[in-house]
Design a protein around this motif. Structure first.
Motif, PDB file in Angstrom:
ATOM      1  N   UNK A  14      14.308  29.742  76.103  1.00 53.89           N
ATOM      2  CA  UNK A  14      14.663  29.754  77.920  1.00 53.89           C
ATOM      3  C   UNK A  14      16.162  29.212  78.463  1.00 53.89           C
ATOM      4  N   UNK A  15      16.258  29.915  79.428  1.00 52.41           N
ATOM      5  CA  UNK A  15      17.946  30.329  80.134  1.00 52.41           C
ATOM      6  C   UNK A  15      17.850  28.993  80.456  1.00 52.41           C
ATOM      7  N   UNK A  16      17.287  28.722  81.738  1.00 53.56           N
ATOM      8  CA  UNK A  16      17.279  27.751  82.135  1.00 53.56           C
ATOM      9  C   UNK A  16      15.518  28.207  83.823  1.00 53.56           C
ATOM     10  N   UNK A  30       4.196  23.502  80.853  1.00 56.48           N
ATOM     11  CA  UNK A  30       4.481  22.378  79.776  1.00 56.48           C
ATOM     12  C   UNK A  30       5.069  22.452  78.684  1.00 56.48           C
ATOM     13  N   UNK A  31       4.369  23.288  77.781  1.00 55.79           N
ATOM     14  CA  UNK A  31       5.044  23.825  77.021  1.00 55.79           C
ATOM     15  C   UNK A  31       5.856  24.652  76.345  1.00 55.79           C
ATOM     16  N   UNK A  32       6.207  24.955  77.914  1.00 52.60           N
ATOM     17  CA  UNK A  32       8.253  25.734  77.582  1.00 52.60           C
ATOM     18  C   UNK A  32       9.226  24.315  78.283  1.00 52.60           C
ATOM     19  N   UNK A  33       8.573  23.363  78.581  1.00 51.51           N
ATOM     20  CA  UNK A  33       9.756  22.808  79.438  1.00 51.51           C
ATOM     21  C   UNK A  33       9.992  21.987  77.914  1.00 51.51           C
ATOM     22  N   UNK A  34       8.980  21.586  77.114  1.00 55.46           N
ATOM     23  CA  UNK A  34       9.130  20.889  76.459  1.00 55.46           C
ATOM     24  C   UNK A  34      10.384  21.894  74.497  1.00 55.46           C
ATOM     25  N   UNK A  35       8.683  22.685  74.723  1.00 62.83           N
ATOM     26  CA  UNK A  35      10.254  23.821  73.293  1.00 62.83           C
ATOM     27  C   UNK A  35      10.778  23.633  73.720  1.00 62.83           C
TER      28      UNK A  35
END
Length: 209
Positions: free
Chosen positions: A137-139, A73-78
Motif C-alpha cells: 500500500x502506498x496510500x 479490511x485485509x489490506x488495511x491490516x497487512x
C-alpha cells in the motif's frame, strides 16, 4: 442527452460510468486474512496509473450494510495485496471468488485454484494466473461509498510463454486478458490490431510554402 452528475443519484452515475468507460481490466485481488486464510475477490475498478513509481489503483466499495469488505479490511491490516490478472481460462474461477463467501472461507481453494506463496509480501497468488503483481500500500483515499487503494508494485510474476523471445514485450497470441464492459458483459483481447501514428511532418507545411 445530457447528464448533470452533480444531481444524479449514485446508481445512475454507476450505470453511466461503467457502461461507457470500458473495457475495464479485472484484478483478482488476493490477500491474507487475520486468521491466515487466503482471500480472493475480483475488482473491475482497477488500473495502472504510474510506472515511476509503479502504482496501481483499486476502487473498492463497502458491503450494502456499510461494512468494509474482507479485501479492504485485509489490506488495511497487512498493507499488502496481490493482483492476479484474469484470462479466459480463469474466468469461471474469478466469478466463484466473487460470490461473497464468509470471511473464513478460502476462495482460492473454493474456486479450485492453486495457491502459491508470494515472493515479497505475505499473501498467496493463483498459480494459474498468467501475470501477478505483488503490491504494498502506498496510500488509502477514503470516500463514504468507495475506498481507493494505491499500491506500489514490488514484484511481478509472468508466465514465460506470455512474453516474446527476448522477454521484453507481451506475446498477444499467449497473453489475452479479459475485461469487463457492463453488467455481465465481458470482452477478451483475442482480436488485436496494430495502429501506428502518422508522422507530424504530414500535417505541418514547411515555412515559405
Amino acid at each position: 442527452m445530457e447528464f448533470d452528475f452533480t444531481h444524479l443519484d449514485p446508481q445512475s452515475r454507476y450505470r453511466l460510468l461503467t457502461n461507457f468507460i470500458g473495457p475495464r481490466p479485472i484484478a483478482l485481488v488476493t490477500t491474507r486474512s487475520r486468521a491466515g486464510h487466503n482471500n480472493a475477490a475480483p475488482m473491475s475498478f482497477f488500473n495502472v496509473f504510474s510506472h515511476d513509481p509503479a502504482i496501481v489503483v483499486l476502487g473498492i466499495q463497502p458491503r450494502l450494510t456499510g461494512e468494509e469488505k474482507d479485501t479492504t479490511a485485509n489490506i488495511r491490516r497487512s498493507k499488502e495485496f496481490a493482483i492476479n490478472m484474469v484470462d479466459m481460462a480463469l474466468s469461471q474461477q474469478m466469478l466463484v471468488c466473487g460470490l461473497g463467501f464468509d470471511s473464513e472461507v478460502d476462495e482460492l481453494s473454493m474456486a479450485g485454484l492453486t495457491a502459491a506463496p508470494c515472493t515479497s509480501i505475505d499473501a498467496a497468488y493463483a498459480a494459474q494466473s498468467p501475470c501477478v503483481f505483488e503490491c504494498r500500500v502506498e496510500r488509502f483515499i477514503d470516500y463514504p461509498r468507495r475506498t481507493l487503494v494505491l499500491g506500489e508494485v514490488v514484484h511481478m510474476h509472468v508466465r514465460r510463454e506470455c512474453l516474446d523471445r527476448e522477454g521484453h514485450y507481451v506475446d498477444p497470441e499467449q497473453y489475452q486478458p479479459i475485461a469487463r464492459l457492463h453488467a455481465d458483459n465481458y470482452i477478451t483481447s483475442d482480436r488485436q490490431f496494430v495502429l501506428k501514428a502518422p508522422s507530424i511532418a504530414d500535417f505541418i507545411k514547411p515555412q515559405g510554402d
